[in-house]
Design a protein around this motif. Structure first.
Motif, short mmCIF file in Angstrom:
data_model
loop_
_atom_site.label_atom_id
_atom_site.label_comp_id
_atom_site.label_asym_id
_atom_site.label_seq_id
_atom_site.Cartn_x
_atom_site.Cartn_y
_atom_site.Cartn_z
N LYS A 134 2.79 5.88 5.33
CA LYS A 134 3.66 4.74 5.62
C LYS A 134 2.83 3.63 6.24
CE LYS A 134 7.87 3.52 8.14
NZ LYS A 134 8.93 4.03 9.04
N LEU A 135 2.97 2.43 5.69
CA LEU A 135 2.31 1.24 6.21
C LEU A 135 3.35 0.37 6.89
CD1 LEU A 135 0.34 0.30 2.96
CD2 LEU A 135 -0.45 1.71 4.83
N VAL A 136 3.13 0.05 8.14
CA VAL A 136 4.08 -0.78 8.89
C VAL A 136 3.42 -2.11 9.19
CG1 VAL A 136 5.46 -0.96 10.99
CG2 VAL A 136 5.14 1.26 9.90
N THR A 137 4.17 -3.19 8.93
CA THR A 137 3.70 -4.53 9.24
C THR A 137 4.67 -5.19 10.22
OG1 THR A 137 4.93 -5.57 7.43
CG2 THR A 137 2.72 -4.75 6.92
N ALA A 138 4.34 -6.40 10.64
CA ALA A 138 5.21 -7.13 11.56
C ALA A 138 6.57 -7.40 10.92
CB ALA A 138 4.55 -8.43 11.99
N ALA A 139 6.58 -7.68 9.62
CA ALA A 139 7.85 -7.89 8.91
C ALA A 139 8.31 -6.57 8.33
CB ALA A 139 7.65 -8.91 7.80
N ALA A 140 9.50 -6.12 8.74
CA ALA A 140 9.99 -4.81 8.31
C ALA A 140 10.17 -4.72 6.80
CB ALA A 140 11.32 -4.51 9.01
N THR A 141 10.44 -5.86 6.14
CA THR A 141 10.70 -5.83 4.71
C THR A 141 9.44 -5.58 3.89
OG1 THR A 141 10.46 -8.23 4.66
CG2 THR A 141 12.69 -7.35 4.86
N THR A 142 8.27 -5.77 4.48
CA THR A 142 7.03 -5.57 3.73
C THR A 142 6.40 -4.21 3.99
OG1 THR A 142 5.75 -6.66 5.45
CG2 THR A 142 6.51 -8.02 3.60
N GLY A 143 7.07 -3.34 4.73
CA GLY A 143 6.54 -2.00 4.94
C GLY A 143 6.55 -1.22 3.64
N VAL A 144 5.61 -0.31 3.51
CA VAL A 144 5.47 0.47 2.27
C VAL A 144 5.37 1.94 2.61
CG1 VAL A 144 3.90 0.97 0.36
CG2 VAL A 144 4.37 -1.39 0.97
N GLN A 145 6.04 2.77 1.81
CA GLN A 145 5.91 4.22 1.93
C GLN A 145 5.40 4.75 0.60
OE1 GLN A 145 9.53 6.03 3.28
NE2 GLN A 145 9.63 4.82 5.13
N ILE A 146 4.25 5.40 0.62
CA ILE A 146 3.68 5.98 -0.59
C ILE A 146 3.89 7.49 -0.51
CG2 ILE A 146 1.64 6.21 -2.05
CD1 ILE A 146 0.49 3.75 -0.65
N PRO A 147 4.80 8.04 -1.31
CA PRO A 147 5.06 9.48 -1.26
C PRO A 147 4.11 10.25 -2.16
CG PRO A 147 6.56 8.48 -2.80
CD PRO A 147 5.68 7.36 -2.26
N GLY A 148 4.08 11.57 -1.99
CA GLY A 148 3.41 12.44 -2.94
C GLY A 148 1.90 12.37 -2.99
N LEU A 149 1.26 11.94 -1.90
CA LEU A 149 -0.19 11.93 -1.87
C LEU A 149 -0.71 13.31 -1.51
CD1 LEU A 149 -0.76 8.64 0.16
CD2 LEU A 149 -1.07 8.95 -2.30
N THR A 150 -1.86 13.67 -2.06
CA THR A 150 -2.50 14.90 -1.61
C THR A 150 -2.98 14.67 -0.18
OG1 THR A 150 -4.68 14.24 -2.42
CG2 THR A 150 -3.24 15.44 -3.97
N PRO A 151 -3.09 15.71 0.65
CA PRO A 151 -3.55 15.52 2.02
C PRO A 151 -4.91 14.82 2.12
CG PRO A 151 -2.61 17.70 1.78
CD PRO A 151 -2.67 17.11 0.40
N ASP A 152 -5.84 15.17 1.23
CA ASP A 152 -7.15 14.52 1.25
C ASP A 152 -7.05 13.04 0.93
OD1 ASP A 152 -8.36 16.91 1.91
OD2 ASP A 152 -8.97 17.38 -0.15
N ALA A 153 -6.23 12.71 -0.07
CA ALA A 153 -6.06 11.30 -0.44
C ALA A 153 -5.38 10.53 0.67
CB ALA A 153 -5.25 11.19 -1.74
N ALA A 154 -4.37 11.13 1.31
CA ALA A 154 -3.66 10.45 2.40
C ALA A 154 -4.61 10.15 3.56
CB ALA A 154 -2.48 11.31 2.87
N GLU A 155 -5.44 11.12 3.92
CA GLU A 155 -6.37 10.90 5.04
C GLU A 155 -7.44 9.88 4.68
OE1 GLU A 155 -7.89 14.64 6.35
OE2 GLU A 155 -5.90 15.47 6.68
N ALA A 156 -7.97 9.96 3.47
CA ALA A 156 -9.00 9.00 3.06
C ALA A 156 -8.43 7.59 2.99
CB ALA A 156 -9.58 9.40 1.70
N LEU A 157 -7.22 7.48 2.45
CA LEU A 157 -6.59 6.16 2.35
C LEU A 157 -6.25 5.60 3.72
CD1 LEU A 157 -5.56 4.02 0.39
CD2 LEU A 157 -3.41 5.28 0.24
N ARG A 158 -5.77 6.46 4.62
CA ARG A 158 -5.47 6.02 5.98
C ARG A 158 -6.72 5.49 6.67
NH1 ARG A 158 -4.76 10.77 9.75
NH2 ARG A 158 -6.99 10.74 9.29
N ASP A 159 -7.81 6.24 6.59
CA ASP A 159 -9.05 5.83 7.25
C ASP A 159 -9.56 4.51 6.69
OD1 ASP A 159 -8.86 8.14 8.72
OD2 ASP A 159 -10.37 9.24 7.56
N THR A 160 -9.49 4.37 5.37
CA THR A 160 -9.95 3.13 4.75
C THR A 160 -9.09 1.95 5.16
OG1 THR A 160 -10.83 4.31 2.84
CG2 THR A 160 -10.35 1.98 2.54
N LEU A 161 -7.77 2.13 5.15
CA LEU A 161 -6.86 1.03 5.49
C LEU A 161 -7.04 0.60 6.95
CD1 LEU A 161 -3.62 2.14 3.61
CD2 LEU A 161 -5.22 0.32 2.98
#
Length: 198
Positions: free
Chosen positions: A160-187
């Motif tokens: 889940k990506l949270v921004t100052a504007a609630a309408t622009t938040g994004v939830q990406i479901p169904g990621l593998t744990p490795d992909a979720a952690e790598a994507l989180r660290d990069t972001l």
């Protein structure tokens, strides 16, 4: 099928490597072809889409079957124990709607994707009602990974990506744990860089 060593792997995004994310981690164990509308008027973006894990569909099917079982049990108790015959009608509607959702779920899952670009991450979902959201890296305030009990059982996560504007938040479901952690660290790394202006 062997792959030419000079040919980059499917869905490899050259920008991902420059942002510190190994594209192989993002695409390991995911769908290989993003489902898009066939219409020539569909929304298109240049870049490489990364997709979610097929295990997400299995997890959602199990969760929905549990809901159906609970609804059926409650309706049967109300009908035969408490003699409330009306309970069969709403229970039947809930079961039919849930089954209809399960029928389209695999197609919906194949239409979910995300793309890492130079200045933002783009998330897309939907075929009939296609939605594309771009979240600038500098606007991100929180990157959160969540897993329910069944998600852990099937090794999928939601980012889940949270921004100052609630309408622009994004939830990406169904990621593998490795992909979720790598994507989180990069972001997080890229967001910090954008905020400090480096």
């Amino acid at each position: 099928m062997t792959q030419n060593p000079e040919t980059p792997p499917l869905n490899q995004d050259p920008r991902s490597t420059t942002q510190g994310t190994d594209p192989g981690v993002l695409d390991r164990g995911t769908y290989t072809a993003l489902r898009t509308p066939r219409s020539a008027a569909r929304l298109e973006l240049d870049g490489v889409w990364h997709q979610i894990s097929p295990r997400y569909v299995v997890s959602q099917i199990v969760q929905n079957l549990i809901v159906i079982a609970l609804v059926v049990i409650a309706a049967l108790v109300l009908t035969f124990v408490l003699e409330q015959q009306w309970a069969l009608i709403p229970a039947g509607v809930v079961v039919l709607l849930t089954l209809a959702t399960l029928v389209v779920l695999p197609r919906q899952a194949r239409a979910i994707g995300y793309m890492l670009r130079d200045d933002d991450i783009v998330f897309r979902k939907g075929i009939l009602w296609q939605r594309i959201i771009a979240v600038p890296y500098g606007r991100m305030q929180l990157v959160d990974i969540t897993q329910g009990p069944l998600d852990r059982a099937f090794s999928v996560s939601q980012l889940k990506l949270v921004t100052a504007a609630a309408t622009t938040g994004v939830q990406i479901p169904g990621l593998t744990p490795d992909a979720a952690e790598a994507l989180r660290d990069t972001l997080i790394e890229v967001a910090e860089t954008r905020r400090t202006g480096l």
